[in-house]
Design an enzyme around this catalytic site. Structure first.
Site, PDB file in Angstrom:
ATOM      1  N   ASP A  45       0.869  -1.168   0.000  1.00 46.67           N
ATOM      2  CA  ASP A  45       0.000   0.000   0.000  1.00 46.67           C
ATOM      3  C   ASP A  45       0.910   1.223   0.000  1.00 46.67           C
ATOM      4  OD1 ASP A  45      -2.384   1.574   0.299  1.00 46.67           O
ATOM      5  OD2 ASP A  45      -1.804   1.838   2.395  1.00 46.67           O
TER       6      ASP A  45
ATOM      7  N   ASP B 267      -6.802  -1.622   4.426  1.00 52.16           N
ATOM      8  CA  ASP B 267      -6.258  -2.747   3.667  1.00 52.16           C
ATOM      9  C   ASP B 267      -6.624  -4.095   4.270  1.00 52.16           C
ATOM     10  OD1 ASP B 267      -4.919  -0.869   2.028  1.00 52.16           O
ATOM     11  OD2 ASP B 267      -3.321  -0.722   3.503  1.00 52.16           O
TER      12      ASP B 267
ATOM     13  N   ASP C  57      -1.692  -0.798   6.005  1.00 49.53           N
ATOM     14  CA  ASP C  57      -1.871  -0.186   7.321  1.00 49.53           C
ATOM     15  C   ASP C  57      -2.846  -0.941   8.210  1.00 49.53           C
ATOM     16  OD1 ASP C  57      -4.344   0.407   6.273  1.00 49.53           O
ATOM     17  OD2 ASP C  57      -4.018   2.565   6.138  1.00 49.53           O
TER      18      ASP C  57
END
Length: 847
Positions: A538, A736, A732
C-alpha cells in the site's frame, strides 16, 4: 492534532503548587525537625510540611484511607494508630531520632554486615490491596525493621516486594505474614514460585547425584563377582546399602518422573518420562530380585544413573528455556497495575487500578513511569522511550496533541495525558494478547511431530520388549542381559529432543522478533516467508510517512476557502484516515468551526453529507462526480508526491484540497533488498492514479495501480495468487484489511491509531517497510534452526535405536547419548538467540 484543553482544576492546582516552608517547624506527621526545601502538601485548609517524601505519602494515604479530605482528622484513622503501633510514626510529640538516612539492618551478634550480605537470599513476592505509593512505603519500612531482612523495597507500580533476607533468622512466609498483618494480601509470585521449584529440583538432583556416586562405587566392588567368587554374605553386605541408596534415588529423585510417566500412560499419551520410568522400574525390580537371591546380577547403578542424568538434563533444559523466555518475561512485565488518575477533587492525581481508567480520563505520568494507556499529550513536551513497543532504541519527543502508546516509558517532567484506548484495547494489552496466542499456536511441522510422538513411545516400547525377548529366546542371552538390552532401547529412544525441537525455536523466534519491533501474530508466518514471490505495498503510511498535510485549497468561483474547510472538517470529524485527520487538524489550527450536518454517510472512496437542502460530497473525483481537469491544467498537479481530494455541492465542482506526503527514507533500501531476493514488487493505492504512478517511478516499482477501493486491492492480491504466486500484502491494517486477508502473508504497518488488522500475520511496530526484509532474514534463520533441530533429533533416533537393539550399548551410555541429543538441540537454539542479540548491538540482523 489539536491538543486537548487542560481542565481548569488542573491549572489551578499547578498555580498553587509552590508554597513557602517553615524551616523552624517540625514534620506534621512524625514531628522530626524540618529543613529548607522539605516537601509540602497544599490543601484547602492550608499548607502542610514534611521531613521527607515518605511522610508526605503516608499523610496523603491517611487522608484518603476513609475518603476524608479534612487533614485535621488524620490522627483519628485506624491506619494512623496502626502505624504508631508498628513504630513508623512516633507515639509522642517528642522528635523521633533522625532516621532519614538509609536503613541499616541490625547485625546479629558476632556477624558483620558483609557476612550477612554474602549469606542472604533473594526475596520476591506479590502484595495486593495497595492503592497509593504510601502503602508501598509502609510495607517497605515495616519489612526493613524485621529481624533478618537485609533490604526490602516494595514497588507500587508492579505490586511486588523485592530484596534480600537472612534465611537463618527469617523466611519469606514469615515476611508475607507480616505484610498481611498490615491489612494487605501477600502471595508468592510466579517468578518466586519458579525459583522455589528450581531450588527443589536442584535439591532433588543434588541428593540423587550424591547417592548415585556412592551406588556406583559399591557397584565396582559387586562387579568383581563376575571375575572372582563372592560369598553370599559379601554380596548382601554390598547390595543392601546399594539397594537403600538406589531406592532413595528411585523414589525421591524419580518421583516426578514416575508420576508424569504414569499419567501419560493412563491418558494414552506416553512421553519421555514414561520410557525413563519403565526402564528404571525394570532395572530396579530386577535388581531387587537379584538381591533376594544373592546374585551379582544387580543393576542398581543403572537405575540411579537413569534418574540422575534425566534430572540433570531437565535442569539444564529448564535453564535454557528460561534464558529464551527471559526477554518475553521482561516485555510482559511492562504491564502497569496502577495509574495516577487526575480529577477535580484530586488534581495532582490519585492512584487507582489501571483497569478502572476509562477513555477520556486525565492521567498523570511521572518521570520514568510506564505509560499505562494509549492517549494524547495534553500539557508538556515529553521524551518517550518506545523501544519495548517498536524496537527503536532512540527516544522520541511528543508534543501536546501527539499520541503516545501504552508500554512506552516517559522521561522528563510530569506529563498529563487524556486516555483514548484503555485496558484490553490499548496497544500494550493487544500486543501481549497477540504474543500469547502466537506462543500457543502450533505449526504444521510441530503438529506432525506431535502425531509422531503419539505412536513413537508405544512403538519403541514394543521394539524394546521384542529385542530383549528375541535375545533371550533366539540368541540365548541370559535374562539379565536381555533385560539390559530392553532398558537400553527404551532409554536411548526417548524423544525429548524431538519434542523440544520446534517449541523452543518458536519461542526464540517470537522473542527475537519482539525485540526488533516485529509483532508475530501467526507463527506460520515464519514458514510462509521463505516462499514469498511477490510483495504488494500500500502507498499511504507504508512507503510514505502517511503524515498528510493539507497544503492548498482551491475553491471554485462562488465558494470560499473558509466555507469549504468548514464543510470538509464536519464530514471528516470521525475519520481515522490520514486525509481526514489532516483536514480536521488544519481547520482547528485556523479556528474554523465545523458546519452542522444532519446526515453523514461514509463510503469506500469518500463521504457524503446533507446540510439543509444541500448535498456535499468529498473524496475521489469519481465519488464527487467531477472532472479533475477543470481544476489543474498545469504540471503542478503531478509534481512530487501530492494527492487531491475533491468536493462537490449538489453535483457541481466546489473545490479541490491538495495534500502532500513524503516517501520514507528507508523505502528505497528496503525495496532494493527485496529485489535482490528476486521478488516482484507491486504498488496499490486508493489515491489517484497519477500520484500512485509518480511514487512508483520514484521507487522503481514497475507495477502500480491507483484509485483502488479496498475490495479492488483484495482482487489485485487474489489475481496474483491465482497465477500460482505466494503473495505478501503490506498495508496499514485499516483500509487494507480485505487485501491483507487475501494474502498468503499479511504484514500490517503499525499506526498510532490502531495496532493493525486482525487479518495480519505480523505487525511492523516501527511502521517502517525496512522491518520486512529483516523479518525475512529472521524467518530464514528460524526455519534453518528448526530444520537443524529436527534433523539432529531424527538422525539420532534413527541411528541409535538399531545400535541399541544390537546390544552394543549399555543403559549408562544410552542415557548419556539421550542427554547429549537434547543438549545439542537446546544449544543450537541458544546460539540463535545469542547471534541476534549480538547483531542488535552491531546493527540489524545476526552477526
Amino acid at each position: 492534532m489539536r491538543p486537548p484543553e487542560i481542565p481548569e482544576w488542573y491549572r489551578a492546582a499547578a498555580r498553587s503548587a509552590t508554597v513557602m516552608n517553615d524551616p523552624s517547624g517540625t514534620c506534621h506527621l512524625c514531628t522530626l525537625p524540618l529543613r529548607p526545601g522539605d516537601p509540602t502538601l497544599q490543601t484547602e485548609q492550608g499548607t502542610y510540611t514534611f521531613c521527607c517524601m515518605g511522610c508526605r505519602m503516608v499523610f496523603t494515604m491517611l487522608l484518603e484511607a476513609e475518603g476524608e479530605s479534612d487533614p485535621s482528622r488524620f490522627r483519628e484513622t485506624d491506619l494512623f494508630r496502626r502505624c504508631q503501633e508498628m513504630g513508623i510514626i512516633p507515639t509522642d510529640a517528642r522528635p523521633a531520632p533522625d532516621n532519614r538516612s538509609s536503613f541499616t539492618v541490625a547485625e546479629s551478634e558476632g556477624s558483620t554486615s558483609t557476612e550477612i550480605e554474602e549469606s542472604s537470599l533473594p526475596l520476591s513476592f506479590s502484595v495486593g490491596g495497595m492503592w497509593c505509593p504510601a502503602c508501598a512505603w509502609v510495607v517497605s519500612e515495616v519489612l526493613e525493621k524485621q529481624s533478618g531482612v537485609v533490604e526490602a523495597r516494595c514497588d507500587f507500580a508492579t505490586d511486588r516486594v523485592r530484596g534480600r533476607y537472612d534465611p537463618v533468622r527469617t523466611s519469606p512466609q514469615q515476611l508475607m505474614q507480616t505484610v498481611e498483618a498490615l491489612g494487605y494480601t501477600a502471595s508468592e509470585d510466579a517468578e518466586q514460585a519458579r525459583k522455589h521449584a528450581r531450588q527443589q529440583e536442584f535439591a532433588r538432583f543434588a541428593v540423587s547425584a550424591f547417592l548415585t556416586a556412592n551406588v556406583m562405587m559399591l557397584s565396582f566392588a559387586l562387579y568383581t563377582g563376575f571375575f572372582t567368587f563372592l560369598p553370599s554374605e559379601s554380596i548382601l553386605s554390598i547390595s543392601i546399602p546399594m539397594a537403600v541408596m538406589a531406592a532413595g534415588v528411585f523414589f525421591y529423585g524419580g518421583w516426578n518422573i514416575h508420576r508424569r510417566g504414569w499419567i501419560g500412560i493412563v491418558h494414552g499419551a506416553p512421553g519421555m518420562e514414561s520410557l525413563i520410568s519403565l526402564g528404571a522400574t525394570s532395572a530396579f525390580g530386577f535388581s531387587l530380585y537379584g538381591l533376594l537371591t544373592a546374585s551379582v546380577h544387580q543393576y542398581f547403578d543403572t537405575t540411579a544413573m537413569l534418574i540422575t542424568l534425566t534430572l540433570l538434563g531437565k535442569m539444564l533444559e529448564d535453564r535454557a528455556k528460561e534464558s529464551v523466555h527471559r526477554s518475553l518475561g521482561s516485555f510482559f512485565a511492562l504491564r502497569p497495575n496502577k495509574a495516577r488518575l487526575c480529577s477535580a477533587r484530586w488534581p495532582q492525581g490519585r492512584y487507582v487500578s489501571a483497569e478502572k481508567i476509562q477513555p477520556g480520563d486525565c492521567i498523570a505520568v511521572d518521570d520514568g513511569d510506564v505509560i499505562p494507556v494509549d492517549g494524547v499529550v495534553m500539557d508538556n513536551r515529553v521524551a518517550v522511550d518506545e523501544s519495548a513497543v517498536t524496537g527503536e532504541s532512540l527516544p522520541v519527543y511528543r508534543d501536546p496533541g501527539d499520541r503516545v502508546v501504552s508500554g512506552s516509558r516517559a522521561f522528563g517532567s510530569r506529563v498529563l495525558l487524556r486516555a483514548e484506548r484503555v485496558g484490553a484495547d490499548s496497544t500494550l494489552e493487544r500486543m501481549i494478547a497477540v504474543m500469547e496466542r502466537a506462543l500457543e499456536q502450533k505449526t504444521d511441522v510441530e503438529s506432525k511431530t506431535d502425531r509422531i510422538l503419539r505412536w513413537f513411545v508405544p512403538t519403541v516400547t514394543g521394539i524394546a520388549v521384542l529385542s530383549g525377548s528375541a535375545g533371550w529366546l533366539f540368541f540365548h542371552l541370559a535374562p539379565p542381559e536381555a533385560l539390559i538390552r530392553t532398558v537400553t532401547v527404551m532409554v536411548i529412544a526417548c524423544p525429548c529432543a524431538l519434542g523440544i525441537a520446534v517449541p523452543l525455536a518458536r519461542v526464540a523466534g517470537i522473542s527475537i522478533a519482539a525485540r526488533n519491533g516485529i509483532l508475530v501474530q501467526n507463527f506460520s508466518a515464519f514458514d510462509t516467508a521463505e516462499r514469498v514471490e511477490a510483495v504488494v505495498f500500500d502507498k499511504t503510511g507504508t512507503l510514505t510517512h502517511g503524515r498528510w498535510e493539507l497544503t492548498k485549497i482551491r475553491a471554485q468561483p462562488g465558494f470560499t476557502v473558509e466555507q469549504v474547510l468548514s464543510w470538509a472538517a464536519a464530514l471528516e470529524t470521525d475519520s481515522r484516515h490520514p486525509v481526514g485527520v489532516a483536514i480536521t487538524r488544519y481547520a482547528a489550527e485556523r479556528g474554523i468551526v465545523p458546519a452542522a450536518f444532519h446526515t453523514v454517510e461514509t463510503f469506500d472512496n469518500g463521504v457524503r453529507g446533507l446540510t439543509g437542502s444541500q448535498e456535499i460530497r468529498i473524496g475521489t473525483a469519481a465519488h464527487a462526480g467531477v472532472d479533475d481537469r477543470i481544476f489543474f491544467r498545469d504540471a503542478e498537479s503531478t509534481a512530487g508526491v501530492h494527492s487531491r481530494v475533491y468536493m462537490a455541492v449538489d453535483g457541481h465542482p466546489a473545490a479541490v484540497l491538495v495534500f502532500g506526503d513524503a516517501i520514507r527514507d528507508s523505502a528505497g533500501a528496503a525495496l532494493s533488498l527485496l529485489r535482490k531476493r528476486g521478488m516482484e514488487l507491486h504498488l496499490v493505492s486508493g489515491d489517484e492514479r497519477v500520484t500512485t504512478e509518480s511514487v512508483a517511478r520514484t521507487l522503481n516499482i514497475a507495477m502500480a495501480s491507483g484509485e483502488c477501493l479496498p475490495e479492488q486491492k483484495a482482487e489485485y492480491v487474489q489475481r496474483l495468487r491465482s497465477k500460482g504466486k505466494i503473495v505478501t500484502m503490506i498495508g496499514d491494517g485499516i483500509n487494507d484489511a480485505a487485501a491483507l486477508a487475501q494474502a498468503d502473508l499479511a504484514a500490517a504497518v503499525h499506526s498510532r491509531s490502531a495496532l493493525g488488522g486482525e487479518a495480519s500475520d505480523i505487525t511492523l511496530m516501527q511502521g517502517d517497510p525496512k522491518q520486512f526484509p529483516l523479518f525475512l532474514l529472521l524467518a530464514e534463520t528460524i526455519r534453518r534452526k528448526i530444520g537443524q533441530n529436527l534433523a539432529c533429533s531424527l538422525v539420532y533416533n534413527v541411528l541409535a535405536i538399531p545400535v541399541a537393539v544390537s546390544g552394543l550399548l549399555t543403559p549408562l551410555v544410552a542415557v548419556c547419548a539421550m542427554l547429549l541429543s537434547s543438549l545439542t538441540v537446546i544449544g543450537n537454539t541458544l546460539l540463535l538467540t545469542k547471534e541476534w542479540t549480538a547483531g542488535q548491538k552491531e546493527g540489524d540482523g545476526p552477526v
